[in-house]
Design an enzyme around this catalytic site. Structure first.
Site, PDB file in Angstrom:
ATOM      1  N   ASP A  22      29.870  11.932  54.336  1.00 16.23           N
ATOM      2  CA  ASP A  22      28.543  12.318  54.640  1.00 16.23           C
ATOM      3  C   ASP A  22      28.294  10.311  54.679  1.00 16.23           C
ATOM      4  OD1 ASP A  22      26.044  13.429  53.562  1.00 16.23           O
ATOM      5  OD2 ASP A  22      26.255  11.733  52.544  1.00 16.23           O
TER       6      ASP A  22
ATOM      7  N   GLU B 108      30.398  12.187  58.686  1.00 17.71           N
ATOM      8  CA  GLU B 108      28.785  12.337  59.451  1.00 17.71           C
ATOM      9  C   GLU B 108      28.499  11.137  59.425  1.00 17.71           C
ATOM     10  OE1 GLU B 108      24.929  13.107  57.931  1.00 17.71           O
ATOM     11  OE2 GLU B 108      26.104  12.317  56.768  1.00 17.71           O
TER      12      GLU B 108
HETATM   13  C1  GLC Z   1      23.976  13.602  55.022  1.00 19.02           C
HETATM   14  C2  GLC Z   1      24.126  14.850  54.395  1.00 19.02           C
HETATM   15  C3  GLC Z   1      22.503  15.326  53.870  1.00 19.02           C
HETATM   16  C4  GLC Z   1      21.240  14.156  52.705  1.00 19.02           C
HETATM   17  C5  GLC Z   1      22.388  12.718  52.890  1.00 19.02           C
HETATM   18  C6  GLC Z   1      22.271  11.849  52.245  1.00 19.02           C
HETATM   19  O1  GLC Z   1      23.405  13.650  56.307  1.00 19.02           O
HETATM   20  O2  GLC Z   1      24.305  16.166  55.403  1.00 19.02           O
HETATM   21  O3  GLC Z   1      22.311  16.450  53.690  1.00 19.02           O
HETATM   22  O4  GLC Z   1      21.106  14.782  52.620  1.00 19.02           O
HETATM   23  O5  GLC Z   1      23.659  12.951  53.577  1.00 19.02           O
HETATM   24  O6  GLC Z   1      23.399  12.435  51.223  1.00 19.02           O
END
Ligand code: GLC
Length: 595
Positions: free
Chosen positions: A230, A291
């Site tokens: 994440d 991500e």
């Molecule tokens: C990432 C997740 C999202 C979350 C953010 C903070 O972007 O996909 O859903 O709000 O991280 O953890």
């Protein structure tokens, strides 16, 4: 690539991730096994046959940890347990076993940039003195201004507003000023890249690094096949915490930032190299997917160098307008940037953070921004559905891996008219309601029946977010066996991906095409054509049998507007005929690649 789905167990190929199609499960919205209106692991376990039949290679399960749910579970209060709403560790173990038994890999979310503000570490930091080791685990600093009343710098939060919140003033402790209760330390500030309930960890603190090594090992030993990292670019910060010049648009536009001190800082790669060494030493060789919304394919490439993470979601592709030039550019830029490091691309059209493709492609503005909401522009659902199906065939024909977000295989639209009082995304509150947030793509899955809860929960139970009545025609049950349903298109595409050897290779070449048309080959016999021009295009193939899959009915020898088609050999030449296995039942063994 072997057809893991049909072997009954996951295959042993350590490169499985290079071409795998993964399915994102947002556990609270997938299936409710205990009838309380929230999805859970019992519900997911009961639906594993659906996922195996869909033909995906594995699952990514969004956070399942204990959490106060200030940010949909991305605010973790214990990294080594399961949220009671979802079940227990024993349920997680059973899920892993059962998924593996039907040939599905399982990766889970690793939310390492921050903890919940209810995590014991943050609690300890609050109670400890400034400068203590407990505070060193987070990014906690004195404020600026005479009384420290101003935040330490100008950094902004991804959810709107500033990225700092202030802690209460602290009595100086014995041993610091020698007189308990005399001095008062003005409240320090803590950094939160996201909501205030998500304090950022300090990854420069060796204790944080070591503790997370333990977290990774804990899950790898339980049999998870990988981790989705994440907010990967957030983990490292420039130590001096300098201000950043956000320019004229003070929004969290990490896709255009360069040289930002709190995002995509080079030191982040040291963490991922450490994790890669750790994962490579584990027997199952678990994998990572990042991500990472960063500035273009070149910055993204740095996350997937051979000694770092295996893959990274392709956000520039997801965010591209439904326009042949833009799509082609995103594809070319990705393949060019990733080829030198030998990493496959990871194509993606949706997630629990994005407006669903049906709605995105059915609006006047078909490009998107991370965390954008679907409100404000009218949606032509029929048009969006048509395009989303074509986009799925395009995505699943590209070289590399792909992720499908739950419900996109049903062609669910975003639910843009949820009443204010049910909205839970912190984006809604933090933007004073100017942004509706991401709840519209998190509405629980419709499985069966003609009225809510559509088999998500037991009849009579109200799901945590309300489902639209109009979803009666979009349930799994309604689409099952319907040749022309979105679900059938996905199922056929995923089955063909396992059966057409070229789709498990890196072969890719554009073919000459008319403006507005994407036309490419994968190896000598497979071809995909997508029509994003304003008019039907003639398919130059000699034999209707060459068409193995189309996103919509073909108009004679013409491919309609906003449609995609998969062809075997047709128009490519070489006398290839569809492999016989295409006509056989699912358990057929994939034909050998032709040389
Ligand atoms: C990432 C997740 C999202 C979350 C953010 C903070 O972007 O996909 O859903 O709000 O991280 O953890």
């Amino acid at each position: 690539m072997t057809d893991s789905r049909n072997e009954g167990v996951v295959n042993e190929d350590i490169s499985w991730w290079r071409h795998a199609v993964m399915y994102e499960v947002y556990p609270r919205s997938f299936a409710d096994g205990n009838g309380d209106g929230d999805g859970d692991l019992a519900g997911l376990r009961a639906r594993l046959p659906y996922l195996a039949e869909l033909g995906v290679d594995g699952l990514w399960i969004a956070p399942w940890y204990p959490s106060p749910m200030a940010d949909g579970g991305y605010d973790v209060s214990d990294f080594l347990a399961i949220h009671p709403m979802f079940g227990t560790l024993a349920d997680a173990d059973a899920l892993l076993d059962e998924a593996h038994a039907v040939g599905l890999r399982v990766i889970i979310d690793m939310v390492a940039n921050h903890t919940s503000d209810t995590h014991p570490w943050f609690d300890a930091a609050l109670r400890a003195a400034p400068g203590s080791p407990q505070r060193a685990r987070y990014i906690i600093r004195d404020g600026r201004g005479e009384d420290g009343e101003l935040p330490p710098n100008n950094w902004i939060s991804a959810f709107g507003g500033g990225a700092w919140s202030r802690l209460p003033a602290q009595k100086e402790r014995d041993g610091q000023d020698g007189q308990d209760g005399q001095g008062e330390h003005p409240g320090q500030w803590y950094l939160h890249t996201f909501a205030p309930e998500q304090p950022d960890l300090n990854w420069a603190d060796p204790e944080v690094l070591e503790a997370f090594d333990g977290v990774l090992r804990f899950w790898f030993e339980r049999g998870v096949d990988g981790l989705r990292i994440d907010a990967a670019p957030a983990l490292a910060k420039v130590a001096a915490l300098p201000d950043f010049d956000y320019g004229e648009d003070p929004r969290f536009l990490s896709n255009i930032w360069l040289g930002n001190p709190h995002w995509d800082v080079d030191a982040v790669h040291d963490i991922f190299r450490r994790w890669r060494r750790l994962a490579d030493a584990c027997p199952g060789r678990p994998i990572f997917v990042a991500e990472a919304v960063v500035n273009g394919a070149e910055r993204l490439m740095r996350y997937v160098r051979p000694d770092e993470l295996h893959t990274a979601f392709n956000f520039p592709y997801l965010q591209s307008a439904w326009d042949a030039g833009r799509q082609r550019h995103a594809i070319d830029a990705t393949l060019a940037a990733l080829a030198p490091v030998g990493a496959p691309s990871t194509w993606v059209l949706g997630s629990h953070d994005e407006v669903r493709p049906v709605s995105r492609y059915g609006r006047a503005t078909t490009s998107s921004e991370h965390f954008a909401d679907g409100a404000g522009e009218g949606v032509d659902v029929a048009l969006g559905t048509r395009r989303a199906r074509a986009a799925a065939l395009l995505m699943l024909a590209l070289p590399g891996g792909a992720y499908i977000y739950q419900g996109d295989e049903l062609g669910l639209p975003n639910v843009d008219d949820l009443p204010d009082e049910v909205l839970q995304d912190p984006v809604f509150r933090r933007s004073d309601g100017t942004m509706r947030g991401r709840d519209g793509c998190r509405v629980p899955m419709p499985w069966s029946g003609t009225a809510p809860p559509f088999g998500f929960s037991a009849d009579g139970v109200t799901p945590w977010l309300p489902q639209p009545e109009s979803w009666a025609v979009l349930t799994v049950q309604a689409q099952d066996g319907q040749e022309d349903s979105t679900l059938s298109v996905y199922r056929k595409a995923l089955k063909l991906r396992h059966e057409i050897p070229a789709l498990a290779t890196d072969a890719f070449a554009w073919r000459p095409s008319a403006p507005g048309v994407l036309d490419f080959q994968r190896g000598p016999v497979f071809r995909c054509v997508v029509n994003i021009s304003g008019e039907p295009v003639e398919l130059d193939c000699d034999d209707a049998a060459d068409v193995v899959l189309a996103s919509t009915d073909l108009d004679g020898g013409f491919l309609p507007v906003d449609a995609a088609v998969w062809l075997l050999d047709g128009g490519v030449g070489g006398g290839f005929r569809p492999p016989r296995s295409l006509e056989r039942p699912a358990q057929s063994i994939a034909p050998k690649e032709r040389s």
